[in-house]
Design a protein around this motif. Sequence first.
Motif, PDB file in Angstrom:
ATOM      1  N   ILE A  74       1.798  15.169   0.297  1.00  0.00           N
ATOM      2  CA  ILE A  74       3.069  13.619   0.542  1.00  0.00           C
ATOM      3  C   ILE A  74       4.409  13.776  -0.238  1.00  0.00           C
ATOM      4  CG2 ILE A  74       1.432  12.190   0.744  1.00  0.00           C
ATOM      5  CD1 ILE A  74       2.723  11.242  -2.079  1.00  0.00           C
TER       6      ILE A  74
ATOM      7  N   ASP B 285       1.100  -0.777   0.387  1.00  0.00           N
ATOM      8  CA  ASP B 285       0.112  -0.125   0.737  1.00  0.00           C
ATOM      9  C   ASP B 285       0.541   1.543   0.004  1.00  0.00           C
ATOM     10  OD1 ASP B 285      -2.074   1.187   0.874  1.00  0.00           O
ATOM     11  OD2 ASP B 285      -1.416   1.624   2.095  1.00  0.00           O
TER      12      ASP B 285
ATOM     13  N   VAL C 250      -0.764  -1.531  -4.347  1.00  0.00           N
ATOM     14  CA  VAL C 250      -1.844  -1.198  -4.280  1.00  0.00           C
ATOM     15  C   VAL C 250      -2.029  -0.326  -3.690  1.00  0.00           C
ATOM     16  CG1 VAL C 250      -3.093  -2.814  -4.243  1.00  0.00           C
ATOM     17  CG2 VAL C 250      -1.895  -4.348  -4.864  1.00  0.00           C
TER      18      VAL C 250
ATOM     19  N   THR D 181      -8.809   0.064   3.732  1.00  0.00           N
ATOM     20  CA  THR D 181      -9.140  -0.841   2.682  1.00  0.00           C
ATOM     21  C   THR D 181      -8.307  -1.809   2.180  1.00  0.00           C
ATOM     22  OG1 THR D 181      -7.800   0.456   1.640  1.00  0.00           O
ATOM     23  CG2 THR D 181     -10.222   0.923   0.980  1.00  0.00           C
TER      24      THR D 181
ATOM     25  N   HIS E 196      -7.796   1.245  -5.584  1.00  0.00           N
ATOM     26  CA  HIS E 196      -8.186   0.451  -4.781  1.00  0.00           C
ATOM     27  C   HIS E 196      -8.283  -1.015  -6.071  1.00  0.00           C
ATOM     28  CE1 HIS E 196      -8.483   2.367  -1.654  1.00  0.00           C
ATOM     29  NE2 HIS E 196      -9.282   3.473  -2.786  1.00  0.00           N
TER      30      HIS E 196
ATOM     31  N   GLU F  27     -12.135  14.892  -3.309  1.00  0.00           N
ATOM     32  CA  GLU F  27     -11.149  14.360  -4.188  1.00  0.00           C
ATOM     33  C   GLU F  27     -11.287  13.423  -5.212  1.00  0.00           C
ATOM     34  OE1 GLU F  27      -8.023  12.046  -2.760  1.00  0.00           O
ATOM     35  OE2 GLU F  27      -6.946  11.882  -3.994  1.00  0.00           O
TER      36      GLU F  27
ATOM     37  N   LYS G 282     -11.793  11.824  -8.332  1.00  0.00           N
ATOM     38  CA  LYS G 282     -10.225  11.134  -8.815  1.00  0.00           C
ATOM     39  C   LYS G 282     -11.515   9.749  -9.980  1.00  0.00           C
ATOM     40  CE  LYS G 282      -9.660   7.991  -4.884  1.00  0.00           C
ATOM     41  NZ  LYS G 282      -8.819   7.474  -4.420  1.00  0.00           N
TER      42      LYS G 282
ATOM     43  N   ASP H  45      -8.921   9.749   7.992  1.00  0.00           N
ATOM     44  CA  ASP H  45      -9.365  10.943   8.104  1.00  0.00           C
ATOM     45  C   ASP H  45     -10.164  11.898   6.277  1.00  0.00           C
ATOM     46  OD1 ASP H  45      -8.542  11.651   9.975  1.00  0.00           O
ATOM     47  OD2 ASP H  45      -6.746  12.029   9.542  1.00  0.00           O
TER      48      ASP H  45
ATOM     49  N   ASP I 190       4.694   8.983   4.747  1.00  0.00           N
ATOM     50  CA  ASP I 190       3.276   8.892   5.817  1.00  0.00           C
ATOM     51  C   ASP I 190       2.455  10.515   5.731  1.00  0.00           C
ATOM     52  OD1 ASP I 190       4.797   8.700   8.530  1.00  0.00           O
ATOM     53  OD2 ASP I 190       6.624   9.764   7.113  1.00  0.00           O
ATOM     54  N   PHE I 191       1.067  10.470   6.229  1.00  0.00           N
ATOM     55  CA  PHE I 191       0.148  11.443   5.839  1.00  0.00           C
ATOM     56  C   PHE I 191       0.888  12.655   5.759  1.00  0.00           C
ATOM     57  CE2 PHE I 191      -2.294   7.430   7.571  1.00  0.00           C
ATOM     58  CZ  PHE I 191      -2.346   7.842   6.435  1.00  0.00           C
ATOM     59  N   ALA I 192       0.435  13.416   4.465  1.00  0.00           N
ATOM     60  CA  ALA I 192       0.813  14.739   5.194  1.00  0.00           C
ATOM     61  C   ALA I 192      -1.233  14.960   4.722  1.00  0.00           C
ATOM     62  CB  ALA I 192       0.565  15.570   3.550  1.00  0.00           C
ATOM     63  N   PRO I 193      -1.072  16.964   5.252  1.00  0.00           N
ATOM     64  CA  PRO I 193      -2.805  17.589   5.110  1.00  0.00           C
ATOM     65  C   PRO I 193      -3.925  17.621   3.923  1.00  0.00           C
ATOM     66  CG  PRO I 193      -0.808  19.028   5.648  1.00  0.00           C
ATOM     67  CD  PRO I 193      -0.326  17.482   5.453  1.00  0.00           C
TER      68      PRO I 193
ATOM     69  N   ARG J 260      -9.027  16.383   7.144  1.00  0.00           N
ATOM     70  CA  ARG J 260      -7.853  15.728   7.865  1.00  0.00           C
ATOM     71  C   ARG J 260      -7.230  17.649   8.253  1.00  0.00           C
ATOM     72  NH1 ARG J 260      -3.515  13.008   8.899  1.00  0.00           N
ATOM     73  NH2 ARG J 260      -4.429  10.862   7.728  1.00  0.00           N
TER      74      ARG J 260
ATOM     75  N   VAL K 291     -13.711  11.185  -2.639  1.00  0.00           N
ATOM     76  CA  VAL K 291     -13.227  10.914  -1.420  1.00  0.00           C
ATOM     77  C   VAL K 291     -13.149  12.590  -0.885  1.00  0.00           C
ATOM     78  CG1 VAL K 291     -10.844  10.534  -0.240  1.00  0.00           C
ATOM     79  CG2 VAL K 291     -11.096   9.764  -2.430  1.00  0.00           C
TER      80      VAL K 291
HETATM   81  O1  LIG Z   1      -4.404   3.053  -0.687  1.00  0.00           O
HETATM   82  P1  LIG Z   1      -3.944   4.078  -0.002  1.00  0.00           P
HETATM   83  O2  LIG Z   1      -2.561   4.256  -1.258  1.00  0.00           O
HETATM   84  O3  LIG Z   1      -2.937   3.740   1.266  1.00  0.00           O
HETATM   85  O4  LIG Z   1      -4.429   5.466  -0.514  1.00  0.00           O
HETATM   86  C1  LIG Z   1      -5.676   5.598   0.483  1.00  0.00           C
HETATM   87  C2  LIG Z   1      -6.085   6.571   0.266  1.00  0.00           C
HETATM   88  O5  LIG Z   1      -4.740   7.646   0.590  1.00  0.00           O
HETATM   89  C3  LIG Z   1      -4.900   9.302   0.231  1.00  0.00           C
HETATM   90  O6  LIG Z   1      -5.530   9.927   1.421  1.00  0.00           O
HETATM   91  C4  LIG Z   1      -4.719   9.731   2.521  1.00  0.00           C
HETATM   92  O7  LIG Z   1      -3.486  10.152   1.971  1.00  0.00           O
HETATM   93  C5  LIG Z   1      -3.837  11.718   2.097  1.00  0.00           C
HETATM   94  C6  LIG Z   1      -1.751  12.172   2.135  1.00  0.00           C
HETATM   95  O8  LIG Z   1      -1.347  11.843   3.366  1.00  0.00           O
HETATM   96  C7  LIG Z   1      -3.979  12.058   3.594  1.00  0.00           C
HETATM   97  O9  LIG Z   1      -4.808  13.594   3.360  1.00  0.00           O
HETATM   98  C8  LIG Z   1      -5.798  11.364   3.918  1.00  0.00           C
HETATM   99  O10 LIG Z   1      -6.077  11.849   5.100  1.00  0.00           O
HETATM  100  C9  LIG Z   1      -4.782  10.046   4.192  1.00  0.00           C
HETATM  101  O11 LIG Z   1      -6.421   9.869   3.832  1.00  0.00           O
HETATM  102  C10 LIG Z   1      -6.222   9.558  -1.153  1.00  0.00           C
HETATM  103  O12 LIG Z   1      -5.973  10.824  -0.842  1.00  0.00           O
HETATM  104  C11 LIG Z   1      -7.282   8.903  -1.583  1.00  0.00           C
HETATM  105  O13 LIG Z   1      -7.319   9.662  -2.579  1.00  0.00           O
HETATM  106  C12 LIG Z   1      -6.954   7.361  -1.241  1.00  0.00           C
HETATM  107  O14 LIG Z   1      -7.415   6.490  -1.353  1.00  0.00           O
END
Ligand SMILES: O=P(O)(O)OC[C@H]1O[C@H](O[C@H]2O[C@H](CO)[C@@H](O)[C@H](O)[C@H]2O)[C@H](O)[C@@H](O)[C@@H]1O
Length: 245
Positions: free
Chosen positions: A34, A19, A58, A200, A81, A122, A124, A163, A26-29, A133, A129
């Motif tokens: 990121i 993943d 993935v 997920t 996903h 967001e 996609k 978030d 790491d997460f970003a705002p 956050r 989404v």
């Molecule tokens: O399956 P992943 O690769 O883990 O993707 C899941 C979601 O990741 C992103 O959101 C997450 O990361 C963001 C940036 O760090 C953060 O701001 C957010 O709170 C997290 O949930 C992405 O934006 C989503 O589209 C993905 O589904």
Amino acid sequence: MTDHAPPPLDPARNALFLDFDGTFVDFAPEPDAIVVRPGGRELLKTVARRLGGALALVTGRRIENLDGHLGAVGLPTAGLHGQQSRMAAGEAIELRPTSPQMEEARRRIADAIRPGDPIAVEDKGGALVLHYRRAPGEAPRARAIGARAVAGLADLHAQSGHDIVEVRQRGIGKAEAVRRFSEQPPFAGRIPVFVGDDTTDEDGFRAAAELGGFGVKIGPGETAARYRLADVSALHAWLAASACG
Ligand SMILES: O=P(O)(O)OC[C@H]1O[C@H](O[C@H]2O[C@H](CO)[C@@H](O)[C@H](O)[C@H]2O)[C@H](O)[C@@H](O)[C@@H]1O
């Protein structure tokens, strides 16, 4: 499930499904804020080589978006996903069709979230989404908007993550992505290891276990994974150990 760290990857026998957000970075705002750690891209390439190419990303992101962050790494990747997939850099991205119901969900979300709203959207294409956050107090409202967006739309569901609330299509998930890759070389015949941090990824953990492998959960929380690593730093250390062992 235990809280034990996983054994190092066996380069001759394992396939790795990784993943991205909250796992490799790491997460970003915001999604595009990121940062890939220094040496991160090289680490991915080294581990992929050690595994004979059997490393796939993935992610919930679109593959094109991931490419923007990882540059020329070009690994086999499942995006959205599992709705998108591609075996190698430069190959066409296969896209399973998006339900026409996504358009109705998009309309409902646009009605609920106006410019300036603390919840960010967001889009996609194949999934929508709701991000909170930057405004954690908005979590209940985001969940309610997600639930209303899919109400009566049988093809869609709303799933909470770190978030976020994500409006997604049923029948598409990380388990299917793991199974599809596992049928083809260089993944076929290898024992799958799925590493992830979020809701997920639980499907990925279960699919890996069904195929004789195991999951590795990043961070705290209930999980179907057999092993756990504390955070992104611990994952990078484990990958580095697997790459050198
Ligand atoms: O399956 P992943 O690769 O883990 O993707 C899941 C979601 O990741 C992103 O959101 C997450 O990361 C963001 C940036 O760090 C953060 O701001 C957010 O709170 C997290 O949930 C992405 O934006 C989503 O589209 C993905 O589904």
